[in-house]
Design an enzyme around this catalytic site. Structure first.
Site, PDB file in Angstrom:
ATOM      1  N   LEU A 134       0.858  -1.078   0.044  1.00 59.17           N
ATOM      2  CA  LEU A 134      -0.231   0.140  -0.101  1.00 59.17           C
ATOM      3  C   LEU A 134       0.892   1.109   0.074  1.00 59.17           C
ATOM      4  O   LEU A 134       0.664   2.006  -0.912  1.00 59.17           O
ATOM      5  CB  LEU A 134      -1.005   0.023   1.196  1.00 59.17           C
ATOM      6  CG  LEU A 134      -1.798   1.497   1.344  1.00 59.17           C
ATOM      7  CD1 LEU A 134      -2.686   1.398   0.336  1.00 59.17           C
ATOM      8  CD2 LEU A 134      -2.611   1.254   2.891  1.00 59.17           C
ATOM      9  N   ILE A 166       8.095  -2.295   2.271  1.00 57.67           N
ATOM     10  CA  ILE A 166       7.151  -3.339   2.133  1.00 57.67           C
ATOM     11  C   ILE A 166       7.856  -4.255   3.048  1.00 57.67           C
ATOM     12  O   ILE A 166       9.156  -5.002   2.657  1.00 57.67           O
ATOM     13  CB  ILE A 166       7.199  -3.760   0.728  1.00 57.67           C
ATOM     14  CG1 ILE A 166       6.510  -2.641  -0.026  1.00 57.67           C
ATOM     15  CG2 ILE A 166       6.312  -4.965   0.607  1.00 57.67           C
ATOM     16  CD1 ILE A 166       5.065  -2.004   0.269  1.00 57.67           C
ATOM     17  N   ARG A 276      20.127 -10.006  40.684  1.00 62.15           N
ATOM     18  CA  ARG A 276      21.135  -9.027  40.894  1.00 62.15           C
ATOM     19  C   ARG A 276      21.197  -8.503  42.196  1.00 62.15           C
ATOM     20  O   ARG A 276      20.107  -7.919  42.676  1.00 62.15           O
ATOM     21  CB  ARG A 276      21.096  -7.957  39.931  1.00 62.15           C
ATOM     22  CG  ARG A 276      21.996  -6.913  40.281  1.00 62.15           C
ATOM     23  CD  ARG A 276      23.020  -6.668  39.196  1.00 62.15           C
ATOM     24  NE  ARG A 276      23.927  -5.477  38.948  1.00 62.15           N
ATOM     25  CZ  ARG A 276      25.255  -5.602  38.961  1.00 62.15           C
ATOM     26  NH1 ARG A 276      25.870  -6.900  39.003  1.00 62.15           N
ATOM     27  NH2 ARG A 276      25.975  -4.515  39.123  1.00 62.15           N
ATOM     28  N   GLU A 371       1.773   0.324   9.831  1.00 62.11           N
ATOM     29  CA  GLU A 371       0.143   0.182   9.710  1.00 62.11           C
ATOM     30  C   GLU A 371      -0.628   1.321  10.297  1.00 62.11           C
ATOM     31  O   GLU A 371      -1.592   1.103  10.868  1.00 62.11           O
ATOM     32  CB  GLU A 371      -0.310  -1.246  10.210  1.00 62.11           C
ATOM     33  CG  GLU A 371       0.394  -2.336   9.345  1.00 62.11           C
ATOM     34  CD  GLU A 371      -0.254  -3.645   9.655  1.00 62.11           C
ATOM     35  OE1 GLU A 371      -1.433  -3.819  10.123  1.00 62.11           O
ATOM     36  OE2 GLU A 371       0.520  -4.507   9.543  1.00 62.11           O
ATOM     37  N   THR A 373       0.765   5.358  11.601  1.00 61.61           N
ATOM     38  CA  THR A 373       1.568   5.778  12.675  1.00 61.61           C
ATOM     39  C   THR A 373       0.510   6.147  13.822  1.00 61.61           C
ATOM     40  O   THR A 373      -0.754   6.165  13.496  1.00 61.61           O
ATOM     41  CB  THR A 373       2.368   7.308  12.306  1.00 61.61           C
ATOM     42  OG1 THR A 373       1.041   8.071  12.070  1.00 61.61           O
ATOM     43  CG2 THR A 373       3.139   7.004  11.045  1.00 61.61           C
TER      44      THR A 373
END
Length: 391
Positions: A134, A166, A276, A371, A373
């Site tokens: 697209l 793409i 840790r 797809e 923003t």
């Protein structure tokens, strides 16, 4: 010495025993085949093509499509949780399946019975991999301004132009391509199914990205690509509607992948900080750090609930466009926050490539972009709330 805390298993609400068994299988595949080579292959920009063939044979590339079409017959609620698990193991795989599902959507939802029968079995379970074309270099968010053209020539269409950004560009077996067949604007766009080996189709070198090196992203050039008229999907001029319908579903895929990535980052930070010791006790004994972990876990759980709620609307046949945009917006922003904080919680170790936290941070950024923003998602949501701007 205090024991290292094990991440709590994600609690799943699944609609059937079949779905539970499916997710167990996915977890097994993720643990044995997806996660182990992820760091090395991402660093080497290696795309796991063989793994995608295996996933196709297992039925994982066609889950949300009907069994009569060669798919898995699973509701989106289940499919998205599968994506989340795979994305947690390796984002290239989860995102790759989401893109492939997006590329199949046009034929599955808008194709003729003949097109479905001819193409879908191979697309959904025959080892093929798809790409969705697209975006263009000058019309990313403004998709209706695309300039790739398709012109009739007898019983065929001839496509000319360049698509940009793409995923799977250059390696896909088929491309769903949106091209202009008429007037400017959304009404002049049509959708086509283009074979990956079509004469005149080529791809540029993959983009050099800050993350997801194992997932190729490239420009795709169409230089007089000739396809039969039978590969026009839907009606001429219907392409923009085809694209928008696919993107609503695809945004839920991105949301699920984002939550999977965020969960992986939280699990990594929790394992590190619980093992840790500083000032004579585990880091997880310090209240400030415990509160930060709690905030991150809450963001993940909220995002998971949001994308699943949108999926259930889709499964029920209800409108879900606004909810898909909300899920994509919230979940990808959450992934960015969680991965950033995971690196911070691990200190200098989190900044090194010896741990996956820094890779998760680099990968999270793209999810706020692809797809649509997150700025576009806000426009979509506002349009549902207040109507089109200027109306």
């Amino acid at each position: 010495m205090d024991p290292v805390l094990e991440p709590a298993p994600v609690r799943r609400t699944l609609p059937s025993e079949e779905a539970r068994q499916l997710l167990d299988l996915v977890r097994e595949i993720a643990a044995k085949e997806v996660r182990p080579p992820a760091a090395e292959e991402e660093a080497g920009s290696h795309f796991p093509r063989g793994l995608f063939r295996t996933l196709s044979e297992t039925g994982l590339l066609g889950l949300p499509y009907p069994e009569a079409l060669g798919g898995g017959g699973q509701p989106y609620e289940v499919y998205l949780q599968v994506l989340e698990e795979l994305a947690a193991a390796r984002l290239t795989v989860g995102l790759g399946i989401s893109v492939h599902t997006l590329a199949c959507h046009a034929v599955a939802e808008f194709g003729s019975d003949e097109q479905r029968a001819e193409h879908l079995p191979a697309m959904l379970g025959g080892g093929l991999l798809g790409a969705y074309c697209l975006s263009e270099a000058a019309s990313g968010s403004d998709a209706a301004a695309l300039r790739t053209r398709a012109a009739r020539d007898g019983g065929a269409w001839v496509l000319t132009g360049t698509k940009a950004w793409i995923t799977h560009g250059g390696i896909a077996d088929f491309y769903t391509v949106l091209a202009r067949t008429g007037v400017d604007g959304p009404r002049g766009i049509s959708a086509f199914l283009v074979p990956g080996d079509a004469e005149g189709l080529s791809a540029a070198l993959p983009e050099r990205k800050m993350g997801m090196g194992g997932s190729p992203t490239a420009q795709v050039h169409l230089d007089g690509v000739r396809v039969p008229a039978s590969r026009l999907v839907g009606e001429e001029g219907q392409g923009f509607s085809v694209a928008l319908a696919a993107l609503d579903s695809g945004r839920l895929g991105i949301a699920a992948c984002a939550i999977g990535l965020a969960q992986a980052a939280l699990d990594e930070a929790l394992a590190f900080t619980s093992g840790r010791r500083q000032f004579g006790r585990p880091l997880t004994d310090f209240q400030g750090l415990r509160f930060q972990l709690a905030d991150l876990a809450t963001q993940i759980e909220a995002g998971r609930a949001l994308y699943l709620a949108a999926a259930r609307l889709r499964d029920a046949g209800e409108p879900f466009s606004a909810q898909a945009a909300m899920a994509k917006l919230f979940c990808t922003d959450a992934a960015m926050r969680v991965t950033t904080d995971a690196v911070q919680l691990m200190g200098g170790y989190g900044y090194t490539a010896d741990f996956p936290a820094e890779r998760y941070l680099r990968e999270a950024k793209v999810l706020q972009i692809v797809e649509g923003t997150n700025q576009i998602q806000r426009l979509v949501i506002a349009r549902h709330l207040a109507g089109p701007a200027g109306s």
